[in-house]
Design an enzyme around this catalytic site. Structure first.
Site, PDB file in Angstrom:
ATOM      1  CE1 TYR A  53      -3.372  -2.666   0.082  1.00  0.00           C
ATOM      2  CE2 TYR A  53      -3.824  -2.167   2.376  1.00  0.00           C
ATOM      3  CZ  TYR A  53      -4.100  -2.887   1.232  1.00  0.00           C
ATOM      4  OH  TYR A  53      -5.121  -3.813   1.245  1.00  0.00           O
ATOM      5  CB  ALA A  54       1.001   4.341  -0.160  1.00  0.00           C
TER       6      ALA A  54
END
Length: 314
Positions: A53-54
């Site tokens: 995530y990110a």
């Protein structure tokens, strides 16, 4: 918030989980901080993130809050490994080498010695299953993870992985599966839910609001501040902006109007109370959006409404 056991374990988690996919990218640290405080204040405990995530920033943001903002023992921290976008494209690697390297990176970013739940983010034929599962065994035996699970596995993949772990004493049991489930995506009812029930897995639905579509926000267009307007999530949301989904959303909105609720409360309560579900994973871009979801704790749908929604979304 009501607590439920995660599968056939003694681990209790809140019946809503906080998703952090947008943290560090579309959700800045201030909004993330407010989200976590609102979630914990409502009695929430299970917080879900992932190494991918990110590019790890979601874990970094969450890690900056654990201990300083919220005591560690108030949270059940779950993360996932096996998917990366560091090269700019989606790369799946569930080899033992990569999974364990991802876990070490997750622990470093989260500032933890151990996560409560570590999940293989997705299935891949590129690595032998026994190699992937050996990473789960090592994570538990070395004290880096307390429980392990899988994510985005089909029914047969789930059955094969769980029974492989059960076949030999001393292997780390798989206790949960995280899969997409909503009124717009009920495919897991064919095989995954029956497999989970038979094998004793807790089910953690992601995108229980149909990637935001079931809130009704897209009925008259795409709001400029919505996920569908974001370059990161335009395609992710767009698959549910079709005629069939529109009919389901209309039914949710009518039910919500009749009950004096928000559409998201109706859609979220439907998923939360499905047989076998432990905790839907609710993500929000802002703290205000999250607070709107947390009100579902006081909502129980009448049986006739549940039946009508079952019918229109079948």
């Amino acid at each position: 918030m009501e607590q439920r056991y995660l599968g056939r374990t003694g681990l209790k988690v809140s019946r809503l989980a906080l998703g952090t996919m947008t943290w560090g990218r579309d959700t800045d640290e201030h909004e993330a901080r407010d989200q976590l405080l609102a979630f914990v204040d409502a009695g929430g405990t299970l917080v879900d993130t992932a190494a991918g995530y990110a590019d790890g920033d979601s874990e970094r943001v969450l890690g900056s809050f654990i201990g300083d903002l919220v005591p560690r023992d108030l949270l059940v921290v779950a993360t996932k490994s096996g998917i990366s976008r560091r090269t700019g494209t989606r790369v799946v690697d569930v080899s033992r080498r990569t999974l364990l390297a991802d876990l070490e990176g997750s622990l470093r970013r989260l500032r933890l010695e151990c996560v409560d739940l570590w999940q293989v983010h997705t299935w891949s034929d590129a690595a032998p299953l026994e190699e992937t599962l050996s990473a789960l065994d090592y994570a538990v035996s070395s004290g880096r993870a307390r429980y392990v699970g899988v994510s985005n596995y089909s029914g047969w993949q789930t059955g094969r992985a769980v029974t492989y772990q059960q076949a030999w004493p001393g292997r780390a049991p798989i206790v949960s599966t995280q899969v997409e489930y909503s009124l717009l995506q009920r495919g897991i009812e064919r095989e995954v839910l029956p497999a989970a029930a038979s094998l004793g897995l807790g089910v953690l639905p992601w995108s229980p609001l149909g990637r935001g579509v079931l809130t009704g926000k897209y009925r008259s267009g795409t709001p400029a501040d919505s996920r569908a307007a974001s370059p990161h999530f335009e395609r992710f949301v767009g698959i549910y902006l079709d005629k069939r989904s529109h009919r389901v959303v209309d039914a949710v909105v009518r039910a919500a109007d009749g009950l004096g609720l928000a559409p998201l409360e109706v859609a979220l309560a439907w998923v939360r109370d499905r047989p076998g579900v432990t905790a839907p994973v609710v993500g929000a871009r802002t703290a205000a959006q999250l607070r709107g979801s947390l009100t579902v704790e006081d909502v129980t749908l009448p049986p006739e409404i549940t039946a009508a929604l079952d019918d229109v979304s079948a």
